[in-house]
Write a protein that holds these residues in place. Structure first.
Motif, PDB file in Angstrom:
ATOM      1  N   GLY A   1      29.403  25.455  49.722  1.00 26.22           N
ATOM      2  CA  GLY A   1      28.210  25.782  49.542  1.00 26.22           C
ATOM      3  C   GLY A   1      27.858  27.118  50.465  1.00 26.22           C
ATOM      4  N   LYS A   2      28.798  27.496  51.058  1.00 24.62           N
ATOM      5  CA  LYS A   2      28.668  28.828  51.738  1.00 24.62           C
ATOM      6  C   LYS A   2      28.642  29.975  50.936  1.00 24.62           C
ATOM      7  CE  LYS A   2      31.306  26.750  55.790  1.00 24.62           C
ATOM      8  NZ  LYS A   2      32.417  27.060  56.703  1.00 24.62           N
ATOM      9  N   PRO A   3      27.552  31.140  51.238  1.00 20.85           N
ATOM     10  CA  PRO A   3      27.647  32.051  50.554  1.00 20.85           C
ATOM     11  C   PRO A   3      29.003  32.999  50.776  1.00 20.85           C
ATOM     12  CG  PRO A   3      26.510  32.428  52.378  1.00 20.85           C
ATOM     13  CD  PRO A   3      26.753  30.861  52.627  1.00 20.85           C
ATOM     14  N   VAL A   4      29.366  33.539  49.756  1.00 21.56           N
ATOM     15  CA  VAL A   4      30.561  34.394  49.765  1.00 21.56           C
ATOM     16  C   VAL A   4      30.032  35.876  50.072  1.00 21.56           C
ATOM     17  CG1 VAL A   4      32.495  35.319  48.388  1.00 21.56           C
ATOM     18  CG2 VAL A   4      31.630  33.148  47.758  1.00 21.56           C
ATOM     19  N   SER A   5      30.889  36.539  51.156  1.00 17.93           N
ATOM     20  CA  SER A   5      30.418  37.690  51.791  1.00 17.93           C
ATOM     21  C   SER A   5      31.032  38.637  51.097  1.00 17.93           C
ATOM     22  CB  SER A   5      30.550  37.687  53.223  1.00 17.93           C
ATOM     23  OG  SER A   5      32.401  37.611  53.255  1.00 17.93           O
ATOM     24  N   GLY A   6      30.194  39.834  50.922  1.00 23.07           N
ATOM     25  CA  GLY A   6      30.752  40.748  50.200  1.00 23.07           C
ATOM     26  C   GLY A   6      30.870  40.879  48.650  1.00 23.07           C
ATOM     27  N   GLY A   7      30.768  39.647  47.917  1.00 24.86           N
ATOM     28  CA  GLY A   7      30.971  39.581  46.739  1.00 24.86           C
ATOM     29  C   GLY A   7      32.587  40.006  46.300  1.00 24.86           C
ATOM     30  N   ARG A   8      33.561  39.156  47.141  1.00 24.80           N
ATOM     31  CA  ARG A   8      34.705  39.167  47.161  1.00 24.80           C
ATOM     32  C   ARG A   8      35.442  38.739  45.851  1.00 24.80           C
ATOM     33  NH1 ARG A   8      36.208  37.504  53.178  1.00 24.80           N
ATOM     34  NH2 ARG A   8      36.088  39.468  54.085  1.00 24.80           N
ATOM     35  N   ARG A   9      36.362  39.438  44.981  1.00 26.61           N
ATOM     36  CA  ARG A   9      36.886  38.833  43.999  1.00 26.61           C
ATOM     37  C   ARG A   9      38.082  38.067  44.155  1.00 26.61           C
ATOM     38  NH1 ARG A   9      37.830  43.927  40.174  1.00 26.61           N
ATOM     39  NH2 ARG A   9      36.429  45.383  40.951  1.00 26.61           N
ATOM     40  N   ASN A  10      38.489  37.276  43.288  1.00 24.43           N
ATOM     41  CA  ASN A  10      39.500  36.506  43.296  1.00 24.43           C
ATOM     42  C   ASN A  10      40.801  37.376  42.899  1.00 24.43           C
ATOM     43  OD1 ASN A  10      38.218  34.318  44.413  1.00 24.43           O
ATOM     44  ND2 ASN A  10      38.593  32.926  42.644  1.00 24.43           N
ATOM     45  N   PHE A  11      41.932  36.788  43.339  1.00 16.70           N
ATOM     46  CA  PHE A  11      43.281  37.441  42.964  1.00 16.70           C
ATOM     47  C   PHE A  11      43.463  37.190  41.634  1.00 16.70           C
ATOM     48  CE2 PHE A  11      47.749  37.640  42.504  1.00 16.70           C
ATOM     49  CZ  PHE A  11      48.178  38.939  43.059  1.00 16.70           C
ATOM     50  N   LYS A  12      44.000  38.546  40.573  1.00 18.56           N
ATOM     51  CA  LYS A  12      44.356  38.164  39.515  1.00 18.56           C
ATOM     52  C   LYS A  12      45.695  38.831  39.158  1.00 18.56           C
ATOM     53  CE  LYS A  12      43.073  39.146  34.410  1.00 18.56           C
ATOM     54  NZ  LYS A  12      41.952  39.776  33.746  1.00 18.56           N
ATOM     55  N   GLY A  13      46.632  38.236  39.211  1.00 16.84           N
ATOM     56  CA  GLY A  13      48.105  38.587  39.190  1.00 16.84           C
ATOM     57  C   GLY A  13      49.133  37.354  39.391  1.00 16.84           C
ATOM     58  N   CYS A  14      50.149  37.709  40.048  1.00 18.36           N
ATOM     59  CA  CYS A  14      51.102  36.704  39.966  1.00 18.36           C
ATOM     60  C   CYS A  14      51.620  36.623  41.449  1.00 18.36           C
ATOM     61  CB  CYS A  14      52.384  36.972  39.266  1.00 18.36           C
ATOM     62  SG  CYS A  14      52.152  37.274  37.368  1.00 18.36           S
TER      63      CYS A  14
ATOM     64  N   ASP B   1      52.367  39.335  31.868  1.00 24.25           N
ATOM     65  CA  ASP B   1      52.237  40.961  32.170  1.00 24.25           C
ATOM     66  C   ASP B   1      51.156  41.396  31.063  1.00 24.25           C
ATOM     67  OD1 ASP B   1      54.179  41.387  33.842  1.00 24.25           O
ATOM     68  OD2 ASP B   1      55.722  40.736  32.699  1.00 24.25           O
ATOM     69  N   THR B   2      50.317  42.126  31.767  1.00 25.61           N
ATOM     70  CA  THR B   2      49.346  42.962  30.956  1.00 25.61           C
ATOM     71  C   THR B   2      49.765  44.287  30.866  1.00 25.61           C
ATOM     72  OG1 THR B   2      48.100  43.309  33.004  1.00 25.61           O
ATOM     73  CG2 THR B   2      47.473  41.388  31.836  1.00 25.61           C
ATOM     74  N   HIS B   3      50.356  45.001  29.861  1.00 30.94           N
ATOM     75  CA  HIS B   3      51.020  45.981  29.660  1.00 30.94           C
ATOM     76  C   HIS B   3      50.202  47.226  29.321  1.00 30.94           C
ATOM     77  CE1 HIS B   3      54.412  48.802  29.868  1.00 30.94           C
ATOM     78  NE2 HIS B   3      54.241  49.046  28.411  1.00 30.94           N
ATOM     79  N   THR B   4      50.333  48.045  29.997  1.00 33.96           N
ATOM     80  CA  THR B   4      49.247  49.319  29.787  1.00 33.96           C
ATOM     81  C   THR B   4      49.766  50.719  29.366  1.00 33.96           C
ATOM     82  OG1 THR B   4      49.200  49.937  32.044  1.00 33.96           O
ATOM     83  CG2 THR B   4      47.422  48.744  31.403  1.00 33.96           C
ATOM     84  N   PHE B   5      51.175  50.641  29.425  1.00 36.90           N
ATOM     85  CA  PHE B   5      52.110  51.788  28.998  1.00 36.90           C
ATOM     86  C   PHE B   5      51.722  52.979  29.703  1.00 36.90           C
ATOM     87  CE2 PHE B   5      54.468  54.615  26.550  1.00 36.90           C
ATOM     88  CZ  PHE B   5      55.557  53.862  26.041  1.00 36.90           C
TER      89      PHE B   5
END
Length: 1316
Positions: free
Chosen positions: A320-333, A367-371
């Motif tokens: 229920g606590k507000p998340v400071s700074g609008g931090r994003r969760n990690f996306k990757g491995c 893997d998200t490939h961007t070449f």
């Protein structure tokens, strides 16, 4: 308080956690060196092309001869590659290559790429560069390279860079390593893994967190934990950098003072694996990213991390606590997540942790490939577009360090389109040539050359253009300029090198691009790679080879790093340091150093550790006294009033200095003496109490230790100065204030135990009673002397050296010292590795050399001096090597700078001990080295020299210690394997200039010394100090110094005569009765001025010494050991000896005027006997006649035989063997060579022989004395009575004989007849 057992247990747990962590991270406890390529099937190999089927990549196995004996491509150019699929991820530790069997084909240099998927390649990095491996020079030899940084990958690709000039690209290879396996979790940016603690609240003293991650996102929280008391730990990505935030709390002003934030790495959104380890024990933290470790200490005052409930991985916890700074969760491995010994990934796989927030939890990496495409400054990528269209729509992402470069160029049907990077901004320029004023110039963004990915979208159509950066539509730049667009058919990205009518201002780009869109369609770069569309040149496809050269930051001491694609630069303004990496301090190390630069008293910035971690600070240097005082002031006002304090609640006065405690400690450590005055003025305020009682007041010094003694006393003695001196107001107490009187009293004095200084706090505890008052004064810290500046050693033999621990200067090294020598060459210091080394050397009398090898081959810098350096004067040498350049400087004047290669090794890896003073016994240094500093640390040469043979502490030189033994005006000449006495300007000889040089004169023998050439020669070399000892430049003298000894039994005779070109002369003669007379004729008088020196008969065959000195009218004469007698020339006499000409000994044979009395009474037959020790001013005429061999203006007539003439001995007793520096054995050669000394100081054979010789000599002397006394008794009672009387004319002579053990009878037969 913790018990030792408890502390030891925690330390053991800490070590065990390290061991478990290292075992978890290591794929195998065995050596990771298996051959990974040899077992693979042919289909595991692919290549860019094949020359023929026999040259297929499957034949490229090391030491195999199948097919054509290896791989060769169809074309030998820079677009070829050889690739292997290892089947699964492996840890790779080494690579080896060969040429193609029995051919002229081999590869001389290559790059290594690796990947998990066969796409998105990453080049192998080493020493901050994309590494190029040196390979083969023939077909059969194997060249192996162990990787400095082992890698984990499934696919390996070799890119040949250079190859055989005689043939083509040819290759066989092997990859060495071992299997690798790890649990992997894919984070989708939504879900987090929650690790719940066994207790709701955890007080954690130590943490060990390890994990690996890869992502293409620049933002995301990797782990987070927090507690209700304000403690927290967070690891997250911000702008592609890793940010660790930790707070253990603080007991003042809430938890804000405990916040600690540390950043590491950059470009971490490259979708490659990165390893992180966080080790914390109390407030000490090691933060390691990809093998680069930062050590820091958290802010605040607490040691425990207080966390509630859980630690989350992949993002912030859901609460229920507000998340400071609008931090994003990690996306990757992530893989191999370990927390304090718990395998988090394994627990998640076994569903032992809460993973409910994941939509679809997978244990494989998606893997998200961007070449990506890499442009190196000579590259371009050409893509097709719609022709003759009225709209341009392009988009791409780029990243670069360069502020400028060409991003896109396209030739329009009637003009051109250019997108470029200018000063960190993206500019769009459209020029339509067929219509006037048809152009568009817009710009957007700033600071876009920061290495991060930036998105560019450009749209242009009729009368409209829009440029958008990073998807920010609100800040997109638009224009409605009238323009008509008709597109061409091609778009050039990253470079345009054609010479066409319409060309861009910039031609090239260094950086990466990805997600390229043309006409709203994503470009198929795979088709471009396969040659099915478009064209490219010098482009690296499916790879972004960007390097952050400012991470880690090679700019030291707070220098600001800026970079381009190829290099970096440091801005050192305001740091107090200079150089390419802000490594070298611009300030001197101490006040002592400023004094020797000729500076006067003032405030100066000093830097005691030079390039070390301590920053410069300001001190007051007082150079008006004999000593150089360094003063560091504090902020406590004098006579600070203290009230309201008691033993239970003391008033603590905090002192802050103009320097940090570490900086002040650097001063006290190197100082010879430090002191700080403390004064306690009191009225009914007790200070220390009795020595056995609890003190009312104490002070805190260095190390935060309490001290219960006061100024004027010493550690462990709870007294004041008056207690030590026993003069306190009340003798029952040991401090004036402890008498607790109503009158004002004072206890003051100096604190001089420098290991306790400076005073940082004073706790006062007795000012709360009615009438109690106290005033405290703590003066500044004052120190004198700088032991680091004068720390020196003398190297006395070519093989002598000092050894120290290995020099640690991997990426940055500086060395500075002073030296003085009289030797023409010598190695100052040397440290070796396997192939690396570092050496400083005096190569020749005028050349100092600095040489080293960090793996790129030997580098040598030479500085040439216009004057010889072996002049026995101090010279300063400073050398520095860093990743940018190498510098050698001599005496702060002469300098050579050598830039480091842009690509190459940068780490100096040394293993041997550091040797100072020699290099393996060859070309050893003879001389002194002083103030040797290496990376800011002063090496204690003196302490090491105390226990090292052939090296002596200090650098005072042998002459300082033993120069007193050079007698009779002999000059001590410094030699580093001993010393010698220069007797050239004396009338003596021998090792100590104490051996008489004398000659026996027969009847008619004379010595003539021409004084005129000596005067002329002296004119060019005399200084003011030497005028009194040497003949002046003019030939007119107002001073003479004449010394000689003689023994004779014949009189009258002439001993010494000094003639002139006028009638002036000086003469010393013996009368008929044997008395001595001095005659001066300087003009102004009718007759010569005559002094009868003594009334005794000196023609008695015994040695006599005469010293005559004249200054103006004053003449001082001393005979033998009698007191000197002073005479004065009459006022009518001249005082100038005009136009001196020649000096005669024994007889006069001169043209021009000669006193007739001398000719008639004294010149015939001349002096018969011995003369020795003859010295006239700086001339030794008799020594010159006996030794010159024609080199001096001296001649003689008659027979002159060298003899010691029975001269009187030294008035100083002989030196003992313990203090005699020459005492070796009877056959010692000079100058003394210390290398001949037997190590234990004992030579038994020499001692025995010396003892026998001493006994024999003593026996002979005793016999001689007995015979002489016997003969004198037969001659009569005259001599014996004189010896007893002490007032007769012969008493002194008898006394001399009786007291001279070295007297030897060496006169000829005529003397022996006299005795008979």
């Amino acid at each position: 308080m913790q018990t030792p057992t408890g502390t030891g247990l925690k330390l053991l747990l800490w070590i065990l956690s390290h061991l478990s962590l290292s075992q978890a991270a290591s794929p195998s406890s065995q050596k990771c060196d298996e051959a990974l390529v040899t077992p693979l099937p042919h289909n595991a190999f692919t290549s860019s092309s094949v020359f023929t089927s026999g040259y297929a990549p499957g034949y490229a196995k090391l030491n195999k001869r199948g097919g054509a004996g290896g791989w060769s491509p169809l074309d030998s150019d820079h677009y070829q590659w050889l690739q292997v699929d290892l089947g699964s991820r492996k840890q790779v530790t080494a690579i080896a290559t060969q040429g193609r069997y029995s051919s002229s084909d081999w590869t001389t240099r290559y790059r290594l790429l690796y990947s998990d998927t066969g796409r998105n390649w990453k080049p192998y990095h080493q020493d901050g560069n994309i590494w190029a491996f040196a390979a083969n020079s023939n077909t059969e030899s194997v060249v192996r390279h162990d990787l400095q940084n082992p890698i984990v990958a499934r696919y390996m690709r070799i890119i040949p860079l250079d190859w055989s000039e005689e043939g083509r690209i040819g290759l066989r290879f092997e990859i060495y390593g071992c299997p690798y396996w790890a649990d992997v979790i894919n984070f989708d940016g939504q879900g987090v893994i929650s690790y719940r603690f066994k207790m709701k609240k955890m007080k954690i003293l130590k943490d060990v967190i390890a994990l690996k991650f890869k992502t293409s996102e620049s933002e995301g929280v990797i782990l987070h934990g927090e507690g209700q008391q304000g403690d927290y730990i967070t690891l997250e990505l911000r702008r592609g950098r890793l940010l660790l935030q930790i707070n253990l709390g603080s007991n003042q002003y809430g938890s804000i003072l405990g916040h600690t934030s540390v950043t590491s790495g950059s470009l971490l959104d490259d979708h490659h694996w990165h390893s992180v380890v966080i080790e914390r024990y109390r407030r000490n933290v090691n933060f390691t990213l990809d093998q680069h470790t930062q050590h820091f200490r958290t802010n605040g005052e607490f040691d425990h991390l207080d966390l509630d409930y859980e630690l989350t991985f992949g993002g912030m916890p859901y609460s229920g606590k507000p998340v400071s700074g609008g931090r994003r969760n990690f996306k990757g491995c992530m893989e191999s997540i370990n927390y304090n010994g718990e395998n988090i990934t394994d627990l998640a796989r076994r569903k032992k942790l809460d993973t409910s927030s994941f939509r679809n939890l997978t244990f494989s990496c998606v893997d998200t490939h961007t070449f990506p495409v890499f442009f190196n400054g000579t590259s371009f990528l050409q893509l097709p577009g719609r022709r003759d269209h009225n709209m341009v729509s392009v988009g791409f992402q780029f990243r670069s360090w360069n502020p400028s470069g060409l991003l896109l160029f396209s030739s329009l049907a009637d003009g051109m389109l250019e997108l470029a990077l200018n000063d960190g901004k993206v500019t769009a320029h459209i020029n339509v040539t067929l219509q006037k004023n048809m152009r568009v110039d817009i710009a957007s963004g700033s600071g876009l050359n920061d290495g991060e990915w930036h998105d560019v979208r450009f749209l242009a159509k009729e009368n409209f253009a829009m440029l958008t950066i990073d998807g920010d539509e609100a800040s997109a730049v638009r224009t409605n300029s009238p323009v008509q667009i008709t597109t061409g058919s091609t778009y050039h990205f990253g470079g345009y090198f054609l010479r066409t009518r319409a060309s861009p201002i910039q031609r090239s780009f260094q950086g990466c691009m990805q997600l390229i869109q043309v006409d709203d369609q994503l470009a198929d770069l795979t088709a471009v790679e396969q040659g099915r569309m478009g064209a490219f040149e010098n482009v690296s496809l499916d790879m972004c080879a960007i390097i952050d050269r400012c991470m880690p930051n090679h700019c030291e001491h707070g220098g600001r790093c800026s970079q381009t694609w190829d290099g970096f630069a440091c801005t050192c303004d305001g740091t107090g340091y200079t150089g390419a990496t802000c490594h070298t301090s611009v300030y001197e190390q101490s006040c002592e150093a400023y004094k020797h630069l000729g500076r006067s008293s003032d405030a100066y910035w000093i830097d005691p550790d030079g390039s070390g971690p301590l920053g410069p600070f300001k001190v007051i240097c007082n150079m008006t006294e004999d000593k150089v005082w360094t003063t560091v002031v504090n902020n406590l006002p004098a006579q600070t009033a203290v009230t309201g304090s008691s033993r239970e609640r003391r008033t603590v006065l905090q002192l802050n200095y103009s320097a940090s405690m570490e900086q002040v400690t650097a001063i006290t450590n190197s100082a010879e003496h430090c002191e700080q005055n403390v004064a306690y003025a009191c009225r009914m305020s007790r200070l220390l109490n009795t020595p056995d009682g609890t003190p009312y007041t104490w002070w805190v010094g260095r190390g935060n230790e309490k001290h219960f003694y006061w100024g004027g006393s010493a550690p462990g003695i709870q007294k004041c100065a008056c207690g030590i001196e026993r003069n306190c107001t009340d003798s029952k107490y040991y401090c004036n204030c402890d008498a607790d009187q109503k009158q004002w009293r004072d206890d003051s004095g100096l604190l001089v135990y420098k290991d306790h200084l400076p005073v940082s706090q004073v706790a006062v505890g007795d000012t709360n009673r009615p009438g109690s008052e106290a005033k405290l004064t703590v003066g500044p810290l004052r120190c004198h002397g700088d032991r680091s500046y004068w720390n020196a050693a003398s190297f006395n033999t070519p093989s002598s050296y000092l050894h120290f621990s290995t020099f640690q200067g991997e990426t940055s090294a500086d060395i500075s010292f002073y030296f003085k020598t009289s030797a023409p060459y010598g190695v100052f210091l040397e440290n070796l590795g396997n192939t690396d080394f570092i050496r400083l050397e005096l190569k020749s009398p005028m050349v100092v050399s600095f040489s080293f090898d960090v793996g790129n081959g030997p580098v040598e810098l030479n500085v040439y001096s216009p004057t010889p350096l072996n002049d026995d004067q101090w010279h300063q040498v400073s050398a520095e090597r860093n990743t940018k350049e190498a510098i050698l400087q001599l005496d702060q004047k002469y300098k050579e700078v050598r830039p480091a290669p842009t690509q190459g090794h940068t780490r100096l890896e040394l293993y041997s001990q550091l040797y100072v003073g020699a290099a393996g016994g060859q070309r050893g240094f003879l001389g002194c080295i002083r103030s040797l500093k290496m990376n800011g640390v002063t090496l204690d040469l003196e302490e090491r020299a105390k226990i090292t043979p052939g090296v002596k502490p200090g650098c005072s030189g042998h002459c300082t210690s033993f120069g007193m033994y050079c007698r009779n005006g002999g000059k001590c000449v410094e030699k580093y394997n001993g010393y010698s006495c220069d007797c050239t300007t004396t009338a003596y000889d021998g090792p100590f200039c104490s051996k008489d040089v004398g000659g026996f004169f027969e009847a008619g023998t004379l010595v003539k010394y021409n004084l005129v050439p000596e005067v002329v020669a002296a004119a060019s070399s005399l200084d003011e100090k030497s005028v009194i000892h040497n003949l002046p430049v003019e030939t007119n003298l107002t001073r003479e110094d004449l010394t000689f000894s003689f023994s004779t039994s014949t009189s009258p005779s002439l001993l010494v005569y000094v003639s002139s070109k006028t009638q002036d002369y000086m003469a010393v003669v013996l009368h008929q009765n044997g008395t001595l007379q001095l005659r001066y004729n300087l003009g102004g008088l009718r007759d010569p001025f005559i002094i009868d020196i003594d009334q005794r008969n000196l023609a008695n065959g015994q040695p006599h010494t005469v010293n005559i000195s004249r200054v103006e009218r004053d003449i001082e004469v001393q005979l033998d050991h009698y007191p000197p007698v002073t005479y004065t020339l009459p006022e009518a006499s001249d005082t100038q000896f005009t136009l001196v000409k020649s000096l005669f000994l024994g007889k006069v044979f001169e043209t021009g005027y000669i006193d007739p009395v001398l000719i008639e009474k004294y010149n015939t037959p001349g002096f018969v006997g011995c003369l020795s020790r003859v010295q006239f001013n700086s001339i030794a005429p008799l020594k010159a006649a006996l030794r010159s061999r024609g080199s001096a203006p001296v001649s003689h007539q008659g027979k002159l035989v060298e003899s010691n003439c029975g001269a009187s001995p030294l008035t100083i007793p002989p030196m003992s063997a313990a203090t005699d520096p020459w005492h070796l054995d009877a056959g010692a050669d000079f100058p003394f060579n210390e290398e001949r000394v037997i190590p234990d100081g004992v030579n038994r054979n020499s001692a025995i022989i010396g003892g026998i010789i001493a006994v024999v000599i003593f026996t002979i002397l005793c016999t001689l004395v007995f015979l002489i006394r016997y003969m004198f008794r037969h001659k009569g009672t005259y001599h014996t009575n004189e010896a007893k009387g002490g007032e007769s004319s012969e008493s002194a002579d008898a006394a001399i004989i009786g007291t001279e053990p070295n007297f030897t009878e060496t006169i000829d037969e005529s003397k022996k007849e006299w005795f008979i």
